[in-house]
Enzyme design. Sequence first.
Site, PDB file in Angstrom:
ATOM      1  CE  LYS A 122      -5.088  -2.154   0.455  1.00 51.47           C
ATOM      2  NZ  LYS A 122      -5.486  -0.806   0.632  1.00 51.47           N
ATOM      3  CD  GLN A 170      -8.958  -0.548   0.463  1.00 51.69           C
ATOM      4  OE1 GLN A 170      -7.740  -0.323   0.924  1.00 51.69           O
ATOM      5  NE2 GLN A 170      -9.097  -1.183  -0.810  1.00 51.69           N
ATOM      6  CB  SER A 217      -1.079  -0.025   1.256  1.00 55.86           C
ATOM      7  OG  SER A 217      -1.854   1.013   0.991  1.00 55.86           O
TER       8      SER A 217
END
Length: 536
Positions: free
Chosen positions: A323, A327, A298
């Site tokens: 990743k 979100q 991420s």
Amino acid sequence: MITTTLRIKRFVWAALLFWGTQLTAWSQTAPARNNDVENNLRKLVMANVMISNMYVDTVDAQKLTEDAINGMLSKLDPHSAYTNAKDTKRFNEPLEGKFEGIGVQFNILEDTLLVIQPVVKGPSEKAGILAGDRIISVNDTTIAGVKMERDEIMRRLRGPKGSEVKLGIRREGIKDLLTFKVKRDKIPVFSVDASYMVTPTIGLIRLNNFGQETHKEMLNAMNRLKAQGMKSLILDLQQNGGGYMSAATNIVNEFLPKGDLIVYTRGRRAPYSEYRSEGSGAFAEGRIAVLVDEYSASASEIVAGAIQDQDRGLVVGRRTFGKGLVQNPIPLPDGSMIRITTARYYTPSGRCIQKPYEKGKQTDYAKDVINRYNRGELTNADSIHFPDSLKYTTLRLKRTVYGGGGIMPDNFVPLDTTFYTRYYRELMARNTIVNASLRFMDKNRRQLTKKYPAFPQFDASFQVPRELIEQILSEGEKAGIKPKDETEKEKTLPRLEQIIKALIARDLWDLSEYFQIMNRSNPIVLKAVELLEQES
């Protein structure tokens, strides 16, 4: 029977009428929405009402609702998720950089909470609690020797800021149980695990996540290291699972000239958004090496991808997790939260960070790292294959980089599966090594503190006592842990001495000293130092 059926029907239709009114109001205050959305919502409400009121046995309406939410999310990508109020709070605390409690670092030794260090200027230190103290009771409830779960102990110690908790403390050299009243407060959670000078000109900063305070912590650490002569920086993001995108972009901003693209996002409904450097970087000139591995994800991948694509520094280690889904957190009234994926991250060269996945197949997705290991990707760079269709070029030097998920480092460092022996791993898994070091510290803390007032003295001259090693080997044997032969034992001993010295350093000082010792055998760190010294 007819009367009962009519009563149920009336109840259901009354509920639907209420929710229909709510849905109508909702649709009027939002942009034009498809009627299917309202119809689907009505179906969900009707199902919930009917099950709650008509099912033969009593049901937990809250659990039914949560199961329905989880059921829907399970059909989407692996990172859209629901968390209840308790888990949401626990998830957010490290990212928010604080929680409310008594402020101690602790470990569990022989079913007793042993204070490793009170947080500096925290409520426990102010109350007089010392390193080495044992917390026996909390508000007159015994927590030692009763096999209480760690989560339950944490629940009792934490509480709202300003609330008071009474602790029963057992202290070495004092016969009676001591009582302390501690007023809970905001306790900081730090993102910087370690910051120190590896060589006279190379500094290292290790981050464990990207939270609200990470950028500020990072700046403070860089300023300290620059004052000590840092010319080159190792940014250690190994096993860093990410966090807030803003923290990642703020950190990359410290390394790039004005106007450089850091990352951009794009989704079906989410507008295209890009993030560029402002040109106010605190480390815009020095050399950089970013360390990553298969658990760097991420926000870590945003940093590594930007540094690599802009040809600003080296990425060293192994291919990152992959990743790259954004979100959007949606808080619910009861403190729970839904995190819905709304977009994807792209590096400056246009690579999508997210690795491939099949919707609804979270188990396969979770096994990806294991599958990489089985395919030899963690131990051999030649086992990693990228199709030409995923070929990209960096923005300045036009070097070839690849998409397809994760960031492939510029310098691959294989996982050494033989570094730790089976014997060592089993001793660690049973907590034999950690517990022995805690007992050693418990008995020798005063002498060690007096003899080694500063870490450099300890680092230069402390030797792990042979009797402590023998004690660990003996306890391991009692638990059925034995080396297969003398060769395995001899290979294990240097690793034992290193981890014990590092654990003792952590208990006397902090994680920074722990990593100074452990990183001397970390092949990714050593490779980064070698590469940076070649450039100088």
